[in-house]
Write a protein that holds these residues in place. Structure first.
Motif, PDB file in Angstrom:
ATOM      1  N   ASN A 189       0.879  -1.167   0.000  1.00  0.00           N
ATOM      2  CA  ASN A 189       0.000   0.000   0.000  1.00  0.00           C
ATOM      3  C   ASN A 189       0.916   1.215   0.000  1.00  0.00           C
ATOM      4  O   ASN A 189       1.596   1.503   0.990  1.00  0.00           O
ATOM      5  CB  ASN A 189      -0.900  -0.009   1.237  1.00  0.00           C
ATOM      6  N   LEU A 190       0.958   1.943  -1.108  1.00  0.00           N
ATOM      7  CA  LEU A 190       1.911   3.033  -1.292  1.00  0.00           C
ATOM      8  C   LEU A 190       1.257   4.408  -1.271  1.00  0.00           C
ATOM      9  O   LEU A 190       1.870   5.397  -1.670  1.00  0.00           O
ATOM     10  CB  LEU A 190       2.640   2.848  -2.631  1.00  0.00           C
ATOM     11  N   THR A 191       0.030   4.480  -0.784  1.00  0.00           N
ATOM     12  CA  THR A 191      -0.710   5.736  -0.886  1.00  0.00           C
ATOM     13  C   THR A 191      -0.132   6.855  -0.034  1.00  0.00           C
ATOM     14  O   THR A 191      -0.373   8.034  -0.298  1.00  0.00           O
ATOM     15  CB  THR A 191      -2.190   5.525  -0.514  1.00  0.00           C
ATOM     16  N   GLN A 192       0.637   6.516   1.007  1.00  0.00           N
ATOM     17  CA  GLN A 192       1.269   7.546   1.826  1.00  0.00           C
ATOM     18  C   GLN A 192       2.791   7.432   1.842  1.00  0.00           C
ATOM     19  O   GLN A 192       3.461   8.049   2.653  1.00  0.00           O
ATOM     20  CB  GLN A 192       0.739   7.482   3.263  1.00  0.00           C
ATOM     21  N   THR A 193       3.337   6.685   0.919  1.00  0.00           N
ATOM     22  CA  THR A 193       4.774   6.417   0.893  1.00  0.00           C
ATOM     23  C   THR A 193       5.559   7.584   0.296  1.00  0.00           C
ATOM     24  O   THR A 193       5.156   8.173  -0.704  1.00  0.00           O
ATOM     25  CB  THR A 193       5.042   5.143   0.074  1.00  0.00           C
ATOM     26  N   TYR A 194       6.713   7.864   0.920  1.00  0.00           N
ATOM     27  CA  TYR A 194       7.691   8.781   0.331  1.00  0.00           C
ATOM     28  C   TYR A 194       8.716   7.958  -0.450  1.00  0.00           C
ATOM     29  O   TYR A 194       9.214   6.951   0.044  1.00  0.00           O
ATOM     30  CB  TYR A 194       8.399   9.590   1.425  1.00  0.00           C
ATOM     31  N   PHE A 195       8.990   8.391  -1.651  1.00  0.00           N
ATOM     32  CA  PHE A 195       9.932   7.686  -2.521  1.00  0.00           C
ATOM     33  C   PHE A 195      11.256   8.467  -2.578  1.00  0.00           C
ATOM     34  O   PHE A 195      11.273   9.647  -2.899  1.00  0.00           O
ATOM     35  CB  PHE A 195       9.360   7.535  -3.925  1.00  0.00           C
ATOM     36  N   LEU A 196      12.343   7.775  -2.291  1.00  0.00           N
ATOM     37  CA  LEU A 196      13.669   8.364  -2.412  1.00  0.00           C
ATOM     38  C   LEU A 196      14.404   7.672  -3.550  1.00  0.00           C
ATOM     39  O   LEU A 196      14.843   6.541  -3.435  1.00  0.00           O
ATOM     40  CB  LEU A 196      14.453   8.202  -1.110  1.00  0.00           C
ATOM     41  N   ILE A 197      14.511   8.360  -4.675  1.00  0.00           N
ATOM     42  CA  ILE A 197      15.372   7.871  -5.760  1.00  0.00           C
ATOM     43  C   ILE A 197      16.799   8.138  -5.301  1.00  0.00           C
ATOM     44  O   ILE A 197      17.180   9.282  -5.072  1.00  0.00           O
ATOM     45  CB  ILE A 197      15.066   8.590  -7.078  1.00  0.00           C
ATOM     46  N   ALA A 198      17.587   7.099  -5.153  1.00  0.00           N
ATOM     47  CA  ALA A 198      18.902   7.238  -4.522  1.00  0.00           C
ATOM     48  C   ALA A 198      19.950   6.508  -5.345  1.00  0.00           C
ATOM     49  O   ALA A 198      20.197   5.318  -5.142  1.00  0.00           O
ATOM     50  CB  ALA A 198      18.860   6.699  -3.090  1.00  0.00           C
ATOM     51  N   GLY A 199      20.561   7.225  -6.283  1.00  0.00           N
ATOM     52  CA  GLY A 199      21.548   6.602  -7.151  1.00  0.00           C
ATOM     53  C   GLY A 199      22.737   7.496  -7.397  1.00  0.00           C
ATOM     54  O   GLY A 199      22.815   8.610  -6.893  1.00  0.00           O
ATOM     55  N   ILE A 200      23.676   6.978  -8.192  1.00  0.00           N
ATOM     56  CA  ILE A 200      24.837   7.773  -8.562  1.00  0.00           C
ATOM     57  C   ILE A 200      24.632   8.373  -9.940  1.00  0.00           C
ATOM     58  O   ILE A 200      23.702   8.004 -10.656  1.00  0.00           O
ATOM     59  CB  ILE A 200      26.138   6.954  -8.510  1.00  0.00           C
ATOM     60  N   ALA A 201      25.500   9.306 -10.303  1.00  0.00           N
ATOM     61  CA  ALA A 201      25.324  10.042 -11.548  1.00  0.00           C
ATOM     62  C   ALA A 201      26.649  10.627 -12.002  1.00  0.00           C
ATOM     63  O   ALA A 201      27.615  10.708 -11.245  1.00  0.00           O
ATOM     64  CB  ALA A 201      24.312  11.172 -11.343  1.00  0.00           C
ATOM     65  N   GLY A 202      26.681  11.073 -13.250  1.00  0.00           N
ATOM     66  CA  GLY A 202      27.736  11.972 -13.693  1.00  0.00           C
ATOM     67  C   GLY A 202      27.353  13.378 -13.299  1.00  0.00           C
ATOM     68  O   GLY A 202      26.178  13.673 -13.069  1.00  0.00           O
ATOM     69  N   ILE A 203      28.330  14.261 -13.233  1.00  0.00           N
ATOM     70  CA  ILE A 203      28.054  15.630 -12.805  1.00  0.00           C
ATOM     71  C   ILE A 203      28.827  16.627 -13.654  1.00  0.00           C
ATOM     72  O   ILE A 203      29.941  16.340 -14.112  1.00  0.00           O
ATOM     73  CB  ILE A 203      28.384  15.820 -11.317  1.00  0.00           C
ATOM     74  N   SER A 204      28.225  17.772 -13.882  1.00  0.00           N
ATOM     75  CA  SER A 204      28.919  18.875 -14.538  1.00  0.00           C
ATOM     76  C   SER A 204      29.857  19.533 -13.545  1.00  0.00           C
ATOM     77  O   SER A 204      29.434  19.897 -12.436  1.00  0.00           O
ATOM     78  CB  SER A 204      27.915  19.907 -15.053  1.00  0.00           C
ATOM     79  N   PRO A 205      31.128  19.751 -13.906  1.00  0.00           N
ATOM     80  CA  PRO A 205      32.055  20.423 -12.988  1.00  0.00           C
ATOM     81  C   PRO A 205      31.712  21.896 -12.770  1.00  0.00           C
ATOM     82  O   PRO A 205      32.322  22.538 -11.921  1.00  0.00           O
ATOM     83  CB  PRO A 205      33.413  20.261 -13.680  1.00  0.00           C
ATOM     84  N   LYS A 206      30.722  22.396 -13.504  1.00  0.00           N
ATOM     85  CA  LYS A 206      30.246  23.758 -13.259  1.00  0.00           C
ATOM     86  C   LYS A 206      29.411  23.844 -11.984  1.00  0.00           C
ATOM     87  O   LYS A 206      29.271  24.919 -11.406  1.00  0.00           O
ATOM     88  CB  LYS A 206      29.395  24.240 -14.437  1.00  0.00           C
ATOM     89  N   LEU A 207      28.829  22.710 -11.561  1.00  0.00           N
ATOM     90  CA  LEU A 207      27.893  22.722 -10.430  1.00  0.00           C
ATOM     91  C   LEU A 207      28.337  21.885  -9.243  1.00  0.00           C
ATOM     92  O   LEU A 207      27.906  22.135  -8.111  1.00  0.00           O
ATOM     93  CB  LEU A 207      26.517  22.225 -10.886  1.00  0.00           C
TER      94      LEU A 207
END
Length: 412
Positions: free
Chosen positions: A122-140
């Motif tokens: 039952n996910l009607t009150q669930t908070y979802f945390l997308i939690a992964g790695i990524a590439g990043i711009s060195p500008k940010l």
């Protein structure tokens, strides 16, 4: 995973296991007791307060063995999950769950669709945390940085020329669909180009993540120093930090200054100048579309999504380095990017649980628009052509509805 690129989910309190759907269980990496029963046993759906969404095995296992909570106490096989990652994992009380989707947009959308429609949750009150790695711009940001996005932009949903055959006056071989030049807003929309999530929840997540201690290592410090010679890359040369910036989704694993700049521009263009390109990954718009459809079915709350990505590599080379070397060197910050997933994510998860009754059970009402580029959940998008549904939530039509924008007009 797009290492030149890369959800915190929650739901209701765990109901006692009594009668519902039978399911098989298996222990994972020494995982806990499980909650299966004898033949014919039925259990009530688990109602997580937080559901963590990872994309591949190292991201998933970063949550195993931590002192704050044990997601391996229940290991639940879910039909429709990836054959490589067939189980969701939950704490014994069901308050926190976690899964691995498999990499790239199709795996992410397929797994999250299976989750949303599984009778085991039952996910009607669930908070979802997308939690992964990524590439990043060195500008940010830099290796090990933790980023939180308000916008997910599907940057590769475009026409494409091989760069050797593009018109000479085009800065890139990518052209928005239905348009005739790279700087024209797409005249043909599929609906997954842009998603916007709850800014108020994002700001909460940022504040909680800042209470965690981020990891760093000598290898990452040495590598990021190469970016110090370019003032535009000052953030890339700095130590890891928590950053508010937006994420680009593409199945294509790209690298280099030209593509980095092209997708920076796409991110701005698709959001009417609002979003700031920062990270690159391969799954988030697939995950967000599956959650969007779940929200339209009343199965999830789209205002309860956090997009967190930690940086494992740079999306473009440092001065004097070739794009090929930058790509094939692969993730110089991989280890700390994995470590910083729980380092930043645990304070978010535990804060939601500790403040559940006072604050999070009822939800954080967003002060911004949330949803897709069509306005499917209601409201008026602050990007794109505006709501396709007159500011009201989409309703199921009596006949098939095909929606596209062509030449500046919506056709139905």
């Amino acid at each position: 995973m797009l290492v030149s690129t890369f959800v915190l989910l929650s739901s209701l309190a765990l109901a006692p296991l009594v009668s519902a759907w039978p399911f098989s269980l298996q222990a994972v990496k020494g995982g806990g007791k499980g909650n299966g029963g004898g033949k014919g046993r039925r259990d009530t759906p688990i109602a997580p307060k937080v559901f963590i969404i990872d994309m591949f095995d190292d991201e998933g296992s970063s949550w195993f063995g931590i002192p704050e909570f044990n997601v391996l106490e229940q290991n639940i096989t879910v039909p429709g999950f990836s054959p490589l990652f067939p189980q969701a994992h939950c704490t014994q009380d069901g308050n926190i769950c976690q899964l691995v989707t498999g990499e790239a947009e199709i795996n992410a959308a397929s797994t999250i669709t299976a989750l949303v429609h599984s009778p085991k949750f039952n996910l009607t009150q669930t908070y979802f945390l997308i939690a992964g790695i990524a590439g990043i711009s060195p500008k940010l940001g830099t290796l090990g940085s933790v980023t939180f996005a308000r916008f997910g932009v599907q940057v590769a949903l475009q026409y494409e020329f091989d760069a050797r055959e593009k018109p000479a006056n085009f800065p890139t071989g990518y052209v928005p669909q239905g348009s005739f030049a790279p700087d024209q807003f797409p005249q043909e929309l599929y609906g997954t180009e842009v998603f916007e999530v709850n800014e108020d929840l994002r700001q909460f997540a940022i504040q909680m993540a800042k209470t965690g201690k981020l990891f760093d290592d000598a290898q990452s410090q040495q590598y990021r120093a190469n970016y110090a010679s370019n003032p535009a890359f000052a953030a890339g040369a700095a130590p890891p930090s928590v950053v508010a910036c937006d994420t680009a989704t593409s199945d294509v694993f790209w690298t280099g200054n030209l593509l980095g700049e092209a997708f920076e521009n796409t991110t701005k263009l698709f959001t009417n100048g609002t979003a700031t390109y920062c990270t690159t990954q391969q799954e988030d718009n697939g995950t967000l579309e599956a959650l969007m459809r779940g929200a339209l079915s009343g199965l999830v709350d789209f205002s309860r999504i956090i997009i967190m990505r930690t940086a494992s590599d740079f999306d473009r080379p440092f001065p004097g380095q070739s794009a090929a070397t930058n790509l094939f060197l692969m993730s110089p910050g991989f280890e700390i990017s994995i470590q910083n997933i729980p380092a930043a994510g645990v304070p978010i998860v535990t804060s939601i649980l500790s403040q559940w009754g006072q604050r999070f059970e009822r939800g954080l009402k967003p002060s911004n628009y949330i949803g897709d580029i069509f306005g499917s959940l209601g409201g008026k998008p602050d990007f794109g052509p505006g709501s396709l549904f007159g500011g009201k939530p989409a309703t199921l039509p009596k006949r098939s509805l095909r929606s596209r924008m062509r030449r500046g007009a919506i056709r139905v």
